[in-house]
Design a protein around this motif. Structure first.
Motif, short mmCIF file in Angstrom:
data_model
loop_
_atom_site.label_atom_id
_atom_site.label_comp_id
_atom_site.label_asym_id
_atom_site.label_seq_id
_atom_site.Cartn_x
_atom_site.Cartn_y
_atom_site.Cartn_z
N SER A 79 1.02 -1.14 -1.08
CA SER A 79 -0.02 -1.26 -0.06
C SER A 79 -1.08 -2.25 -0.52
O SER A 79 -1.75 -2.02 -1.53
N ARG A 131 7.69 -1.30 2.52
CA ARG A 131 8.66 -0.26 2.21
C ARG A 131 10.06 -0.83 2.41
O ARG A 131 10.27 -1.69 3.27
N SER A 183 -4.30 -3.18 6.09
CA SER A 183 -3.39 -2.76 5.04
C SER A 183 -2.00 -3.33 5.30
O SER A 183 -1.41 -3.08 6.36
N ILE A 190 6.63 2.08 -2.84
CA ILE A 190 5.84 1.75 -1.65
C ILE A 190 4.61 0.98 -2.12
O ILE A 190 3.86 1.45 -2.98
N THR A 245 1.56 -2.77 4.27
CA THR A 245 2.36 -1.75 3.58
C THR A 245 3.81 -2.19 3.55
O THR A 245 4.39 -2.48 4.59
N GLU A 286 4.07 -1.60 8.91
CA GLU A 286 3.93 -2.48 7.76
C GLU A 286 2.61 -3.23 7.75
O GLU A 286 2.26 -3.81 6.74
#
Length: 301
Positions: free
Chosen positions: A190, A282, A278, A188, A280, A164
């Motif tokens: 980012s 999810r 980054s 998703i 991320t 993540e």
């Protein structure tokens, strides 16, 4: 984003080529490809100008015929060019080289907005966070321990295999992959911080690729770096932008970050920062995937 591969002509010494490798010339030193083409067109019809490598300071000038290239080389090699700020150019003949698949590794145009890519379910929001929020987020992750991988560092929040937070040092990218269908829900997100990058998307035709790993505990389904049958799209991700993958973009398009230190965006050179972080996001999925793309889905296999 790939670049054409050029090399020296093979054969007898002095063999001509319509392509010239020109050093000390390019967007990195303040001259666009259009400007360079205009200067070199004084010696014959220029078919095109492209980057010779990722430096942004070396280009390939391609003429329609070999005689024009010869005249240009004799006139400009090692001499100051008044139309290019008096720069002394270093020029040699060059020929286009095929890749191992017999195809030219041509570059893909880089878009600035998601709409230009024509990929359903792909969205990009610029300036999603403010510079102050970016600074606070980076300070927060740097205050926590990192886990080192082969080429980058990560921090985990939630499930261990769910990356993540990713930190990419300058030049480090990401291999082409689709996030495993059965492991995550359909959205998703980012968030890119600290530095920019190029993200490329590939849509492989059915039967053109085989995954190396279809287990639901993997976050990636890997594919070959190059394939004979796929569509390519590329987009520029500036710092503080939020990328959303949903629908077809999430389930059917491979995405990856080329391993470059310098990217070419709209004929401009963009140097990656010392790092890119980054975030991320999810959502874990517990039931089998019911998507409309069975050829890319581990649940259907």
């Amino acid at each position: 984003m790939g670049l054409p591969r050029f090399g020296r002509p093979k054969g007898v010494e002095g063999e001509l080529s319509p392509n010239l490798f020109v050093a000390n010339c390019g967007p990195a030193v303040g001259y666009s490809h259009d400007t360079i083409a205009s200067v070199f067109s004084a010696f014959g019809e220029v078919k095109g100008v492209c980057a010779a490598d990722e430096s942004g300071a070396r280009v390939i000038v391609s003429y329609c015929d070999e005689s024009s290239a010869r005249v240009a080389l004799e006139a400009l090699d090692g001499h100051p060019c008044p139309d290019l700020g008096g720069r002394s150019l270093h020029i040699r003949y060059s020929v286009l080289q095929p890749t191992s698949q017999g195809k030219v590794n041509d570059s893909v145009p880089v878009s600035l907005v998601a709409l230009d890519l024509n990929i359903p379910g792909l969205y990009l929001l610029h300036d999603f966070v403010s510079p102050k929020e970016e600074e606070e987020l980076l300070a927060a992750v740097d205050d926590k321990p990192w886990k080192s991988l082969a080429k980058r560092r990560v921090q985990h929040y939630g499930y261990e295999f769910c990356y993540e937070v990713n930190e990419y040092p300058r030049g480090v990218g990401l291999s082409p992959h689709i996030d495993t269908h059965s492991a995550f829900e359909g959205f998703i997100f980012s968030l890119s911080l600290a530095g920019p990058c190029i993200m490329e998307f590939r849509r492989y035709t059915e039967g053109a690729w085989l995954p190396k790993d279809t287990s639901s505990t993997s976050t990636m389904v890997q594919t070959p770096e190059n394939g004979p049958n796929f569509l390519r799209r590329a987009i520029y991700l500036p710092p503080r932008s939020m990328l959303l993958l949903s629908g077809e973009a999430r389930y059917a398009w491979h995405h990856y970050i080329p391993h470059h230190k310098i990217d070419l965006v709209k004929d401009s050179v963009v140097r990656r920062g010392s790092r890119r972080v980054s975030f991320t996001f999810r959502k874990a999925k517990t039931d089998p995937c019911q998507c409309e793309f069975p050829q890319y889905c581990d649940s259907h296999r």
